[in-house]
Scaffold this active site. Structure first.
Site, PDB file in Angstrom:
ATOM      1  N   LYS A 122      78.962  55.350  19.858  1.00  0.00           N
ATOM      2  CA  LYS A 122      79.583  55.682  21.146  1.00  0.00           C
ATOM      3  C   LYS A 122      78.998  54.783  22.223  1.00  0.00           C
ATOM      4  CE  LYS A 122      79.091  58.068  24.793  1.00  0.00           C
ATOM      5  NZ  LYS A 122      79.714  57.164  25.774  1.00  0.00           N
ATOM      6  N   CYS A 178      65.462  48.187  31.046  1.00  0.00           N
ATOM      7  CA  CYS A 178      64.495  49.284  30.936  1.00  0.00           C
ATOM      8  C   CYS A 178      63.055  48.797  31.085  1.00  0.00           C
ATOM      9  CB  CYS A 178      64.672  49.988  29.607  1.00  0.00           C
ATOM     10  SG  CYS A 178      64.693  48.846  28.214  1.00  0.00           S
ATOM     11  N   GLU A 199      62.698  55.186  38.427  1.00  0.00           N
ATOM     12  CA  GLU A 199      63.346  54.013  37.836  1.00  0.00           C
ATOM     13  C   GLU A 199      64.604  53.744  38.652  1.00  0.00           C
ATOM     14  OE1 GLU A 199      65.605  54.340  34.142  1.00  0.00           O
ATOM     15  OE2 GLU A 199      64.648  52.519  33.437  1.00  0.00           O
TER      16      GLU A 199
HETATM   17  P1  NAD Z   1      72.821  57.041  30.434  1.00  0.00           P
HETATM   18  O1  NAD Z   1      71.750  57.949  29.959  1.00  0.00           O
HETATM   19  O2  NAD Z   1      73.603  57.447  31.619  1.00  0.00           O
HETATM   20  O3  NAD Z   1      73.900  56.807  29.267  1.00  0.00           O
HETATM   21  C1  NAD Z   1      73.562  56.281  28.001  1.00  0.00           C
HETATM   22  C2  NAD Z   1      74.614  56.678  27.002  1.00  0.00           C
HETATM   23  O4  NAD Z   1      74.560  58.088  26.826  1.00  0.00           O
HETATM   24  C3  NAD Z   1      76.047  56.363  27.419  1.00  0.00           C
HETATM   25  O5  NAD Z   1      76.790  55.971  26.289  1.00  0.00           O
HETATM   26  C4  NAD Z   1      76.523  57.689  27.955  1.00  0.00           C
HETATM   27  O6  NAD Z   1      77.928  57.834  27.929  1.00  0.00           O
HETATM   28  C5  NAD Z   1      75.844  58.637  26.996  1.00  0.00           C
HETATM   29  N1  NAD Z   1      75.657  60.011  27.484  1.00  0.00           N
HETATM   30  C6  NAD Z   1      75.571  60.441  28.762  1.00  0.00           C
HETATM   31  N2  NAD Z   1      75.420  61.783  28.790  1.00  0.00           N
HETATM   32  C7  NAD Z   1      75.401  62.201  27.515  1.00  0.00           C
HETATM   33  C8  NAD Z   1      75.269  63.482  26.897  1.00  0.00           C
HETATM   34  N3  NAD Z   1      75.120  64.585  27.617  1.00  0.00           N
HETATM   35  N4  NAD Z   1      75.284  63.548  25.552  1.00  0.00           N
HETATM   36  C9  NAD Z   1      75.403  62.422  24.801  1.00  0.00           C
HETATM   37  N5  NAD Z   1      75.557  61.195  25.338  1.00  0.00           N
HETATM   38  C10 NAD Z   1      75.555  61.077  26.675  1.00  0.00           C
HETATM   39  O7  NAD Z   1      72.147  55.621  30.626  1.00  0.00           O
HETATM   40  P2  NAD Z   1      72.808  54.288  31.233  1.00  0.00           P
HETATM   41  O8  NAD Z   1      72.983  54.481  32.712  1.00  0.00           O
HETATM   42  O9  NAD Z   1      73.992  53.907  30.430  1.00  0.00           O
HETATM   43  O10 NAD Z   1      71.669  53.211  30.955  1.00  0.00           O
HETATM   44  C11 NAD Z   1      70.573  53.017  31.784  1.00  0.00           C
HETATM   45  C12 NAD Z   1      69.352  53.744  31.267  1.00  0.00           C
HETATM   46  O11 NAD Z   1      69.090  53.342  29.928  1.00  0.00           O
HETATM   47  C13 NAD Z   1      68.085  53.430  32.038  1.00  0.00           C
HETATM   48  O12 NAD Z   1      67.349  54.604  32.241  1.00  0.00           O
HETATM   49  C14 NAD Z   1      67.321  52.481  31.109  1.00  0.00           C
HETATM   50  O13 NAD Z   1      65.939  52.459  31.302  1.00  0.00           O
HETATM   51  C15 NAD Z   1      67.691  53.036  29.780  1.00  0.00           C
HETATM   52  N6  NAD Z   1      67.495  52.024  28.749  1.00  0.00           N
HETATM   53  C16 NAD Z   1      66.419  52.164  27.892  1.00  0.00           C
HETATM   54  C17 NAD Z   1      66.167  51.175  26.941  1.00  0.00           C
HETATM   55  C18 NAD Z   1      64.991  51.269  26.014  1.00  0.00           C
HETATM   56  O14 NAD Z   1      64.919  50.500  25.073  1.00  0.00           O
HETATM   57  N7  NAD Z   1      64.050  52.168  26.221  1.00  0.00           N
HETATM   58  C19 NAD Z   1      67.017  50.067  26.862  1.00  0.00           C
HETATM   59  C20 NAD Z   1      68.078  49.981  27.763  1.00  0.00           C
HETATM   60  C21 NAD Z   1      68.317  50.964  28.690  1.00  0.00           C
END
Ligand code: NAD
Length: 497
Positions: free
Chosen positions: A186, A296, A396
């Site tokens: 997804k 991140c 963040e």
């Molecule tokens: P997000 O948490 O909003 O979304 C990530 C994914 O989760 C998306 O596909 C979203 O549709 C899905 N999602 C959202 N709510 C959900 C739920 N209730 N149940 C299941 N899936 C759900 O994150 P984002 O805004 O897309 O990305 C940015 C974030 O990702 C930042 O916090 C960043 O630090 C983190 N990130 C972490 C890493 C790492 O390796 N640690 C790498 C890249 C990004």
């Protein structure tokens, strides 16, 4: 006003993608239509159907069926072959995919090419490991043997964010497949087209059993929730915000599903007075401005030793003011737009708070010019003199906003570096080898870069301490995350006890 590249000059017209195309049977999406747009221009990039809850059910069912009935889990040679083919296709399609990635996500075309190449490399790494999924044996008594096997978990949900949509996809998907699992992907709603275009290359590899790769599209609130709560899912590999990761873990706990969580960060980047300051300056800029701060591991908390603080910050401010902000498709652009209107509003809100709480050292201005009107551009901002509890230092932000703090000695540097709920990554700059080891050991984070920043290797694990995650990705551990161990125990003695 910051120097700006034109956002529209030299742009080729774009044909909106309509996905999924016929033949992309791995996509389960029959719901409402949604669009993705270019963050630099507002132009429509793709029109897609989102998945319904029934589609999620269909995708998980197809994956479970394929896992149970195909030879995928038992045939490492086949898995290696399919993954090598996928890596080759990514390389062959690099230019097309990089353009789509920039148009949909906003990052510079230079970075987009790096992302495609790095993704191909990572898929190749796990293609090799597909034939190395093994455990160990143990002699447990005179006639007693144990074989400890590594077996795939079953159906793995791979949920990805929008900032590095391809590398963060393959970082979970490739080891999940290499270990013999079936998968349901997804992607984030901001970047589904680049994800689907790459997945179509994988889906078309000869030998991949139907159902081993499936994909659902749509919001986290509906489609993501349905997926992580589905009883057919054995494991969730989630990359995204910490708050979402906590929510995913709670849902996973209801069905005792395994999780691997790669979450947020607020990385300290520590510059000692004895560092190679030229290199440290370039490193500080790379650390915060890569992907316009939307990464991140962004080095968003710069800590600088007293003795060099003023001169270092002065040069950093001058360089920040000179960054070329513009359309990522323009080869000369150094900083593209942020990925969405909501992200821009969030970043600008932090910039306003920073102006009220501390000293604006660079940037943070209003971007003027027609080329900026249609896109989500923000001026990068560097702040000093913020109180330790400022939200700019603690949260963040996920944008080009850097805070700078001063420290007097090594102990204070370590204390400031560790003063965060996150522990994903850190950088440190010094030419004193003893100090590098000491400080590297003392900072609590999953990756510590010494005299470098943002270098990742397929062979080296990444992951978070504290609220930055659970589990490890990349490397051998990244493969093992997607397995269960099984002890096959054989007792050859005539009597039981
Ligand atoms: P997000 O948490 O909003 O979304 C990530 C994914 O989760 C998306 O596909 C979203 O549709 C899905 N999602 C959202 N709510 C959900 C739920 N209730 N149940 C299941 N899936 C759900 O994150 P984002 O805004 O897309 O990305 C940015 C974030 O990702 C930042 O916090 C960043 O630090 C983190 N990130 C972490 C890493 C790492 O390796 N640690 C790498 C890249 C990004």
């Amino acid at each position: 006003m910051i120097a700006g590249a034109s956002t529209s000059a030299g742009r080729r017209p774009w044909t909106t993608l309509r996905l999924p195309e016929p033949g992309q049977g791995f996509v389960h999406a029959r719901g409402d239509v949604f669009e993705t747009t270019d963050p630099a221009t507002g132009e429509v990039v793709a029109t897609l159907a989102s998945s319904t809850v029934e589609d999620v059910d269909g995708a998980v069912g197809a994956a479970a069926h394929a896992f149970e009935t195909s030879n995928w889990a038992s045939n490492g040679e086949l898995r290696a072959h399919v993954l090598y083919g996928f890596a080759q296709s990514l390389r062959a399609e690099q230019d097309r995919l990089a353009e789509l990635l920039t148009r949909e996500q906003g990052k510079t075309i230079h970075e987009a090419r790096i992302e495609i190449r790095s993704s191909a490399k990572m898929v190749e790494y796990y293609a090799g490991l597909s034939r190395l999924v093994y455990g160990r044996s143990a002699v447990l008594g005179a006639e007693v043997q144990g074989v400890i096997l590594r077996e795939p978990v079953g159906v793995v949900a791979v949920i990805t964010p929008w900032n590095w949509p391809l590398i963060l996809l393959v970082r979970s998907l490739a080891p999940a497949l290499a270990a013999g699992n079936a998968t349901v992907v997804k992607p984030a709603s901001l970047t589904p087209a680049i994800t689907l275009e790459a997945l179509a290359l994988l889906a078309s590899q000869p030998g991949l059993p139907e159902g081993i790769l499936t994909c659902v599209l749509g919001s986290g609130g509906v489609v993501g929730e349905a997926l992580v709560g589905h009883d057919g899912i054995g494991m969730i590999a989630f990359t995204g915000e910490t708050a979402t990761g906590i929510r995913v873990m709670k849902r996973a706990a209801e069905g005792l599903r395994k999780v691997a969580l790669e979450l947020g960060g607020k990385a300290p980047n520590v510059v000692f007075a004895d560092a190679n300051l030229e290199k440290a300056l370039a490193g500080a800029e790379n650390a915060i401005f890569t992907t316009c701060g939307q990464i991140c591991t962004a080095g968003s908390r710069l800590l600088v030793e007293d003795a060099v603080y003023d001169a270092f910050v002065e040069r950093l401010a001058a360089n920040t003011g000179g960054l070329r902000i513009g359309d990522g498709l323009d080869e000369s652009t150094q900083l593209g737009p942020v990925a969405s209107a909501a992200q821009r509003v969030k970043v600008l809100d932090y910039v306003e708070r920073g102006k009220a709480e501390g000293t604006l050292v660079a940037g943070g201005t209003v971007l003027e010019g027609a080329s900026y009107d249609a896109g989500h551009f923000v001026s990068p901002a560097v702040f000093a003199d913020l109180p330790a509890d400022s939200s700019l230092i603690r949260d963040e932000i996920f944008g080009p906003v850097l805070t700078v703090q001063r420290f007097a000695d090594e102990a204070e540097a370590v204390a400031l570096a560790n003063d965060s709920e996150y522990g994903l990554a850190a950088g440190l700059w010094t030419q004193n080898l003893d100090r590098a080891w000491r400080v590297g050991r003392a900072i609590r984070a999953g990756t510590i870069w010494i005299n470098t920043y943002h270098h990742f290797y397929d062979e080296a694990e990444v992951g978070g301490f504290k609220r930055s995650g659970i589990g490890r990705q990349q490397g051998i551990e990244g493969l093992h995350e997607f397995t269960e161990t099984k002890h096959l125990n054989f007792d050859g003695k005539a009597t039981l006890w």
